[in-house]
Write a protein that holds these residues in place. Sequence first.
Motif, short mmCIF file in Angstrom:
data_model
loop_
_atom_site.label_atom_id
_atom_site.label_comp_id
_atom_site.label_asym_id
_atom_site.label_seq_id
_atom_site.Cartn_x
_atom_site.Cartn_y
_atom_site.Cartn_z
N LYS A 255 1.25 -1.36 0.48
CA LYS A 255 0.42 0.27 0.15
C LYS A 255 0.70 0.98 -0.28
N ASN A 256 2.10 1.07 0.00
CA ASN A 256 3.15 2.06 -0.23
C ASN A 256 3.83 1.94 -1.10
N PRO A 257 3.60 3.09 -2.15
CA PRO A 257 4.15 3.19 -3.70
C PRO A 257 5.36 2.73 -3.37
N LYS A 258 5.95 3.67 -2.43
CA LYS A 258 7.45 3.60 -2.84
C LYS A 258 8.17 1.66 -2.39
N VAL A 259 7.31 0.99 -1.58
CA VAL A 259 7.89 -0.24 -2.26
C VAL A 259 7.83 -1.15 -3.16
N PHE A 260 6.96 -0.74 -4.50
CA PHE A 260 6.38 -1.07 -4.83
C PHE A 260 7.91 -0.83 -6.23
N LEU A 261 8.01 0.60 -6.24
CA LEU A 261 9.85 1.09 -6.51
C LEU A 261 10.49 0.37 -6.54
N GLU A 262 10.35 0.09 -5.47
CA GLU A 262 12.00 -0.59 -4.55
C GLU A 262 12.11 -1.68 -5.33
N MET A 263 10.55 -2.46 -4.87
CA MET A 263 11.05 -3.97 -5.11
C MET A 263 10.96 -4.31 -6.84
N LEU A 264 10.43 -3.05 -7.85
CA LEU A 264 10.78 -3.55 -9.19
C LEU A 264 12.20 -2.78 -9.60
N SER A 265 12.91 -2.44 -8.78
CA SER A 265 14.58 -2.34 -8.71
C SER A 265 14.84 -3.68 -8.80
N ASN A 266 14.40 -4.24 -7.61
CA ASN A 266 15.55 -5.82 -6.91
C ASN A 266 14.95 -6.50 -8.34
N LEU A 267 13.08 -6.52 -8.98
CA LEU A 267 13.20 -6.88 -9.56
C LEU A 267 14.37 -7.44 -11.18
N VAL A 268 14.40 -5.28 -11.44
CA VAL A 268 15.21 -6.89 -12.90
C VAL A 268 16.39 -6.10 -12.03
N ARG A 308 4.55 -6.29 -14.07
CA ARG A 308 4.27 -7.82 -15.55
C ARG A 308 4.49 -6.45 -16.44
N MET A 309 3.71 -5.33 -16.47
CA MET A 309 3.67 -4.31 -18.00
C MET A 309 4.82 -3.53 -17.60
N CYS A 310 4.77 -3.55 -16.73
CA CYS A 310 6.44 -2.44 -16.17
C CYS A 310 8.13 -3.37 -16.65
N LEU A 311 8.55 -4.10 -16.52
CA LEU A 311 9.29 -5.36 -17.14
C LEU A 311 8.89 -5.24 -18.33
N THR A 313 7.84 -3.27 -20.03
CA THR A 313 8.91 -2.35 -21.12
C THR A 313 10.70 -2.90 -20.86
N ILE A 314 11.42 -2.87 -20.31
CA ILE A 314 12.17 -3.04 -19.76
C ILE A 314 13.15 -4.33 -20.37
N ALA A 315 12.34 -5.78 -20.28
CA ALA A 315 12.90 -6.47 -20.62
C ALA A 315 11.23 -7.89 -21.52
N PRO A 316 11.29 -7.81 -22.41
CA PRO A 316 10.28 -7.90 -22.89
C PRO A 316 10.55 -9.65 -23.25
N GLY A 317 11.56 -10.24 -23.44
CA GLY A 317 11.89 -11.58 -23.22
C GLY A 317 11.22 -11.82 -22.21
N VAL A 318 11.04 -11.52 -21.06
CA VAL A 318 11.12 -12.20 -19.75
C VAL A 318 10.17 -11.94 -18.78
N ILE A 319 9.31 -14.08 -19.03
CA ILE A 319 7.51 -14.47 -18.49
C ILE A 319 7.33 -14.06 -17.21
N PHE A 320 6.44 -14.40 -16.56
CA PHE A 320 5.95 -14.70 -15.71
C PHE A 320 5.43 -15.98 -15.08
N LEU A 321 5.82 -16.44 -14.03
CA LEU A 321 5.03 -17.64 -13.60
C LEU A 321 4.52 -17.88 -11.95
N ALA A 322 3.07 -17.87 -11.53
CA ALA A 322 2.69 -16.82 -10.83
C ALA A 322 2.42 -18.97 -10.56
N GLU A 323 3.73 -18.34 -8.50
CA GLU A 323 3.44 -19.30 -7.47
C GLU A 323 2.14 -19.29 -6.97
#
Length: 646
Positions: A255-268, A308-311, A313-323
């Motif tokens: 619910k804190n948008p800063k967490v999303f931004l930080e985690m997106l950076s971690n994901l990339v 997914r939509m953000c990633l 744009t950055i890495a269109p070859g990478v896909i997501f698996l839902a656990e």
Amino acid sequence: MNQTALHRMLALKDLKDLKKVSPQNLFDLRVTTNLPLIKELFYSLYKDPKHDLYFKELLELLPSLFQTRSDELKLHDLYLLKKGNWYQSENMVGMQLYVDLFNNNLKGIEEKIPYFKTLGINFLHLMPITTRPKGENDGGYAVNSYTAVDRRFGSKKDLLSLTSKLRAEGIYLMLDFVVNHTSDEYPWAKKALQGSAKYQGYYFMYPDRTIPDAFEASLPEVFPATSPGNFTYRKEIDHWVMTVFNSYQWDLNYKNPKVFLEMLSNLVAMINSGVDVVRFDALAFLWKNIGTNSQNLPEAHMLISLFRMCLQTIAPGVIFLAEAIVAPKEIIKYFGEGNREGNECDVAYNASLMALLWNSIATKKTLLLNKTLQNSLPKPQESTWINYVRCHDDIGLGLDDHYISELGWDPWLHRKFLLDYYCQGLDWSPAVGYQFMYNPSTGDGRITGSCASLLGLEKAIRIQHTAAIEHAIQKILMLHGIILSYGGIPLIYAGDEIGTLNDYSYLDDDHKKYDSRWVNRPSHSWQTVANLKEKETPSSIIFNGLKHMISIRKKNKVFADANNTILHDPRNPHLFMFERSGKNKEGVLVLANFDEHPQILGVDVLHSLGYVKDGTLSDILSSQKRKLNSGLMEVQPYELLWLAKP
């Protein structure tokens, strides 16, 4: 519209010659096409006007993160984009493993690339390799870092070397992104414990029990036996912290948008090591609301799609698996609904099929299997399943009570029977398994054990019963033959390909002995592999049988997932039958007998489906013709047939 397909269409001209393509221009194109969805998703989650600042930060973050990606990986993304839905191919066959238990470290995995290729594996899921607490760490799912490689596995250099070799050999890599929580040793958690208000806002932390109690009123317990409740008191700061899984795993506050931004950076940063598939761990739990069970909430789906939509744009070859090990009506939603269809996760675990297969082994009947699958919702065309016999975790009994009742069975008693069957509660059962997280107040419980031990091989070897050994081997091959032929990516747990039995050494480890899942996480036996030339051992029969089926799968395009799996009624409660249809009237009919006795199938069914020619059937598994001498065909105990359409 599915954004991946849209990007492929828009970049069609550029993708014809990757040597001349401009990755930067295509990135700009992807941002332009994804931005409306990104904006809609962001503001659906973060409605407060003060969050405008974070949206501007996101727009600046996307190009910055794109520049962190190497030129080699930027081109690899475009190569995968050009290949289309490569994850739906008949060539995809995966293996899941713990690096240290398989072959010591990352260099050891690199050394075993020839082993994977010999079996036919071209997709690897390496269990968490990043730093974690020294004691209990949930098998690495309590993360201290999203990028630093734990020294026991090697170094970042070793990881980059491995991923480079895997790409060269055409082997795809999946790593976990532990998106729901961090360990209590993660830098954010440490700063929160030091009193930082900013980082306390990254988690759910409260000075008294008022809000935790409001959450607890509707939150179920994930690990009731070892980690009851969903909050842990930390005396250092006199606060209660949300810990849905374990006391040392702190839930992130999205619910804190800063967490999303930080985690997106971690994901990339994580995928920049050369990851093709991101396993989004525990994604059903991502959004928490008081008054709900905080699982599978609409906001969780929006958040996943935003990632997914953000990633993309950055890495269109990478896909997501839902656990997400949830009910079939819920799991289908992780492929995306409405304008998110195809824009959430590309792959999901087919946990329902897994549980139903184990149910059919115990009951020797396929009634519940057929009823559930016949009533399951179809998945989107661009997505696929991970089909598996078992994984590193327990086997949950995620069966639909309504369907169980329709068969005339009592759901509570039926689950009790399954637990008794697999967890040594019935003297006559061949299974050697153990209960995990049994809750006596509800009767709920889960099952642990290696594939071979649960299917009777351990007990059969112990009592030296030849026929029982043969039946166990047949069951192992039958179940793997089903996941190899059903629509999706088959994923084999390392060790199951050589019939590895339960590993009881975990009982000597103080950090593992209270978690029975370690019984089905054995060390890989390379001595057994060295002896595979001995043709008549259970291990060699299983390995060569799997190798043979994998080879056949890769030679038949009907096994590519194009939503071409058709269930058929065999009119026999012990048989399971489905068809993989192809173009030009091609097809393979898969037939399995879940009973220990021969079963009868009416030949008229085979005639009506077009699989009989001149009174014979063609089985591509045995490369033999099968003569039909009457109106009935006998299917042997635990026999598996892949019948080709003439």
